[in-house]
Design a protein around this motif. Structure first.
Motif, PDB file in Angstrom:
ATOM      1  N   ARG A 148       0.816  -1.208   0.000  1.00  0.00           N
ATOM      2  CA  ARG A 148       0.000   0.000   0.000  1.00  0.00           C
ATOM      3  C   ARG A 148       0.851   1.260   0.000  1.00  0.00           C
ATOM      4  NH1 ARG A 148      -4.768  -0.702   4.156  1.00  0.00           N
ATOM      5  NH2 ARG A 148      -5.404   1.219   3.151  1.00  0.00           N
ATOM      6  N   VAL A 149       2.132   1.122   0.377  1.00  0.00           N
ATOM      7  CA  VAL A 149       3.067   2.249   0.354  1.00  0.00           C
ATOM      8  C   VAL A 149       4.426   1.754  -0.127  1.00  0.00           C
ATOM      9  CG1 VAL A 149       1.933   3.541   2.225  1.00  0.00           C
ATOM     10  CG2 VAL A 149       3.761   1.931   2.771  1.00  0.00           C
ATOM     11  N   THR A 150       5.234   2.692  -0.575  1.00  0.00           N
ATOM     12  CA  THR A 150       6.591   2.361  -0.990  1.00  0.00           C
ATOM     13  C   THR A 150       7.480   2.188   0.241  1.00  0.00           C
ATOM     14  OG1 THR A 150       7.300   4.662  -1.057  1.00  0.00           O
ATOM     15  CG2 THR A 150       6.339   3.734  -3.106  1.00  0.00           C
ATOM     16  N   LEU A 151       8.671   1.689   0.004  1.00  0.00           N
ATOM     17  CA  LEU A 151       9.643   1.525   1.078  1.00  0.00           C
ATOM     18  C   LEU A 151       9.966   2.877   1.709  1.00  0.00           C
ATOM     19  CD1 LEU A 151      11.511  -0.608   2.452  1.00  0.00           C
ATOM     20  CD2 LEU A 151      13.250   0.067   0.803  1.00  0.00           C
ATOM     21  N   ALA A 152      10.169   3.889   0.884  1.00  0.00           N
ATOM     22  CA  ALA A 152      10.489   5.224   1.388  1.00  0.00           C
ATOM     23  C   ALA A 152       9.337   5.814   2.203  1.00  0.00           C
ATOM     24  CB  ALA A 152      10.849   6.154   0.232  1.00  0.00           C
ATOM     25  N   LYS A 153       8.113   5.634   1.732  1.00  0.00           N
ATOM     26  CA  LYS A 153       6.949   6.158   2.460  1.00  0.00           C
ATOM     27  C   LYS A 153       6.767   5.409   3.774  1.00  0.00           C
ATOM     28  CE  LYS A 153       3.453   8.917   2.756  1.00  0.00           C
ATOM     29  NZ  LYS A 153       3.680  10.352   2.902  1.00  0.00           N
ATOM     30  N   ALA A 154       6.987   4.112   3.779  1.00  0.00           N
ATOM     31  CA  ALA A 154       6.880   3.328   5.009  1.00  0.00           C
ATOM     32  C   ALA A 154       7.902   3.795   6.037  1.00  0.00           C
ATOM     33  CB  ALA A 154       7.061   1.847   4.711  1.00  0.00           C
ATOM     34  N   ALA A 155       9.109   4.078   5.586  1.00  0.00           N
ATOM     35  CA  ALA A 155      10.144   4.589   6.488  1.00  0.00           C
ATOM     36  C   ALA A 155       9.706   5.928   7.083  1.00  0.00           C
ATOM     37  CB  ALA A 155      11.470   4.736   5.751  1.00  0.00           C
ATOM     38  N   GLN A 156       9.124   6.771   6.264  1.00  0.00           N
ATOM     39  CA  GLN A 156       8.637   8.073   6.735  1.00  0.00           C
ATOM     40  C   GLN A 156       7.540   7.884   7.786  1.00  0.00           C
ATOM     41  OE1 GLN A 156       6.788  10.449   3.687  1.00  0.00           O
ATOM     42  NE2 GLN A 156       6.759  12.286   4.951  1.00  0.00           N
ATOM     43  N   ILE A 157       6.600   6.991   7.526  1.00  0.00           N
ATOM     44  CA  ILE A 157       5.519   6.720   8.477  1.00  0.00           C
ATOM     45  C   ILE A 157       6.086   6.179   9.793  1.00  0.00           C
ATOM     46  CG2 ILE A 157       3.532   5.202   8.937  1.00  0.00           C
ATOM     47  CD1 ILE A 157       2.957   5.432   5.857  1.00  0.00           C
ATOM     48  N   ALA A 158       7.099   5.332   9.678  1.00  0.00           N
ATOM     49  CA  ALA A 158       7.721   4.744  10.863  1.00  0.00           C
ATOM     50  C   ALA A 158       8.572   5.739  11.634  1.00  0.00           C
ATOM     51  CB  ALA A 158       8.573   3.541  10.450  1.00  0.00           C
ATOM     52  N   GLY A 159       8.929   6.838  10.993  1.00  0.00           N
ATOM     53  CA  GLY A 159       9.745   7.849  11.651  1.00  0.00           C
ATOM     54  C   GLY A 159      11.215   7.491  11.713  1.00  0.00           C
ATOM     55  N   VAL A 160      11.663   6.693  10.733  1.00  0.00           N
ATOM     56  CA  VAL A 160      13.072   6.290  10.668  1.00  0.00           C
ATOM     57  C   VAL A 160      13.574   6.516   9.249  1.00  0.00           C
ATOM     58  CG1 VAL A 160      12.818   4.572  12.503  1.00  0.00           C
ATOM     59  CG2 VAL A 160      12.519   3.860  10.123  1.00  0.00           C
ATOM     60  N   ASP A 161      14.896   6.467   9.070  1.00  0.00           N
ATOM     61  CA  ASP A 161      15.404   6.596   7.708  1.00  0.00           C
ATOM     62  C   ASP A 161      15.212   5.275   6.968  1.00  0.00           C
ATOM     63  OD1 ASP A 161      17.712   4.878   8.055  1.00  0.00           O
ATOM     64  OD2 ASP A 161      18.808   6.562   8.914  1.00  0.00           O
ATOM     65  N   ILE A 162      15.394   5.315   5.675  1.00  0.00           N
ATOM     66  CA  ILE A 162      15.101   4.152   4.839  1.00  0.00           C
ATOM     67  C   ILE A 162      15.982   2.951   5.189  1.00  0.00           C
ATOM     68  CG2 ILE A 162      16.622   4.774   2.919  1.00  0.00           C
ATOM     69  CD1 ILE A 162      14.254   3.854   1.061  1.00  0.00           C
ATOM     70  N   TYR A 163      17.223   3.202   5.598  1.00  0.00           N
ATOM     71  CA  TYR A 163      18.125   2.103   5.931  1.00  0.00           C
ATOM     72  C   TYR A 163      17.711   1.419   7.223  1.00  0.00           C
ATOM     73  CZ  TYR A 163      20.721   4.331   2.238  1.00  0.00           C
ATOM     74  OH  TYR A 163      21.066   4.886   1.030  1.00  0.00           O
ATOM     75  N   GLU A 164      17.259   2.201   8.181  1.00  0.00           N
ATOM     76  CA  GLU A 164      16.769   1.607   9.427  1.00  0.00           C
ATOM     77  C   GLU A 164      15.493   0.813   9.167  1.00  0.00           C
ATOM     78  OE1 GLU A 164      15.539   2.796  14.003  1.00  0.00           O
ATOM     79  OE2 GLU A 164      16.550   4.277  12.760  1.00  0.00           O
ATOM     80  N   PHE A 165      14.634   1.344   8.285  1.00  0.00           N
ATOM     81  CA  PHE A 165      13.410   0.605   7.966  1.00  0.00           C
ATOM     82  C   PHE A 165      13.729  -0.692   7.235  1.00  0.00           C
ATOM     83  CE2 PHE A 165       9.462  -0.445   5.766  1.00  0.00           C
ATOM     84  CZ  PHE A 165       8.611  -0.479   6.855  1.00  0.00           C
ATOM     85  N   MET A 166      14.738  -0.668   6.380  1.00  0.00           N
ATOM     86  CA  MET A 166      15.151  -1.904   5.712  1.00  0.00           C
ATOM     87  C   MET A 166      15.643  -2.931   6.739  1.00  0.00           C
ATOM     88  SD  MET A 166      16.975  -0.346   2.313  1.00  0.00           S
ATOM     89  CE  MET A 166      17.323  -1.901   1.512  1.00  0.00           C
ATOM     90  N   SER A 167      16.298  -2.472   7.785  1.00  0.00           N
ATOM     91  CA  SER A 167      16.727  -3.369   8.867  1.00  0.00           C
ATOM     92  C   SER A 167      15.526  -3.956   9.600  1.00  0.00           C
ATOM     93  CB  SER A 167      17.625  -2.629   9.860  1.00  0.00           C
ATOM     94  OG  SER A 167      18.830  -2.278   9.261  1.00  0.00           O
ATOM     95  N   VAL A 168      14.500  -3.129   9.804  1.00  0.00           N
ATOM     96  CA  VAL A 168      13.269  -3.612  10.427  1.00  0.00           C
ATOM     97  C   VAL A 168      12.637  -4.684   9.541  1.00  0.00           C
ATOM     98  CG1 VAL A 168      10.904  -2.963  11.055  1.00  0.00           C
ATOM     99  CG2 VAL A 168      12.810  -1.503  11.727  1.00  0.00           C
ATOM    100  N   CYS A 169      12.611  -4.438   8.240  1.00  0.00           N
ATOM    101  CA  CYS A 169      12.064  -5.421   7.300  1.00  0.00           C
ATOM    102  C   CYS A 169      12.834  -6.738   7.391  1.00  0.00           C
ATOM    103  CB  CYS A 169      12.104  -4.884   5.874  1.00  0.00           C
ATOM    104  SG  CYS A 169      10.916  -3.569   5.542  1.00  0.00           S
TER     105      CYS A 169
END
Length: 76
Positions: free
Chosen positions: A37-58
């Protein structure tokens, strides 16, 4: 935008309100990303983290960040 949800006081006081908010934001962003429903970058923004940290969460949650099959990757 803010959305309010009710949680038991003992749960929130155990973790702390800011930690609960962070975990909920990350969980929701991860769910949205898994549902495409959202891109990786948008998900990182929603999560309040940078894209690399969100990739680590993934990665920690076994959610792929590349939408490519092993066969297509081998051809590249």
């Amino acid at each position: 935008m803010q959305i309010a949800i009710e949680l038991p006081n003992d749960f929130v006081s155990f973790l702390g309100a800011s930690q609960v908010q962070k975990e909920i934001s990350i969980s929701y962003a991860l769910w949205l990303y898994q549902q495409s429903r959202v891109t990786l970058a948008k998900a990182a923004q929603i999560a309040g983290v940078d894209i690399y940290e969100f990739m680590s969460v993934c990665k920690a949650n076994h959610v792929p960040t590349l939408d490519i099959s092993p066969e297509d990757l081998a051809q590249e």
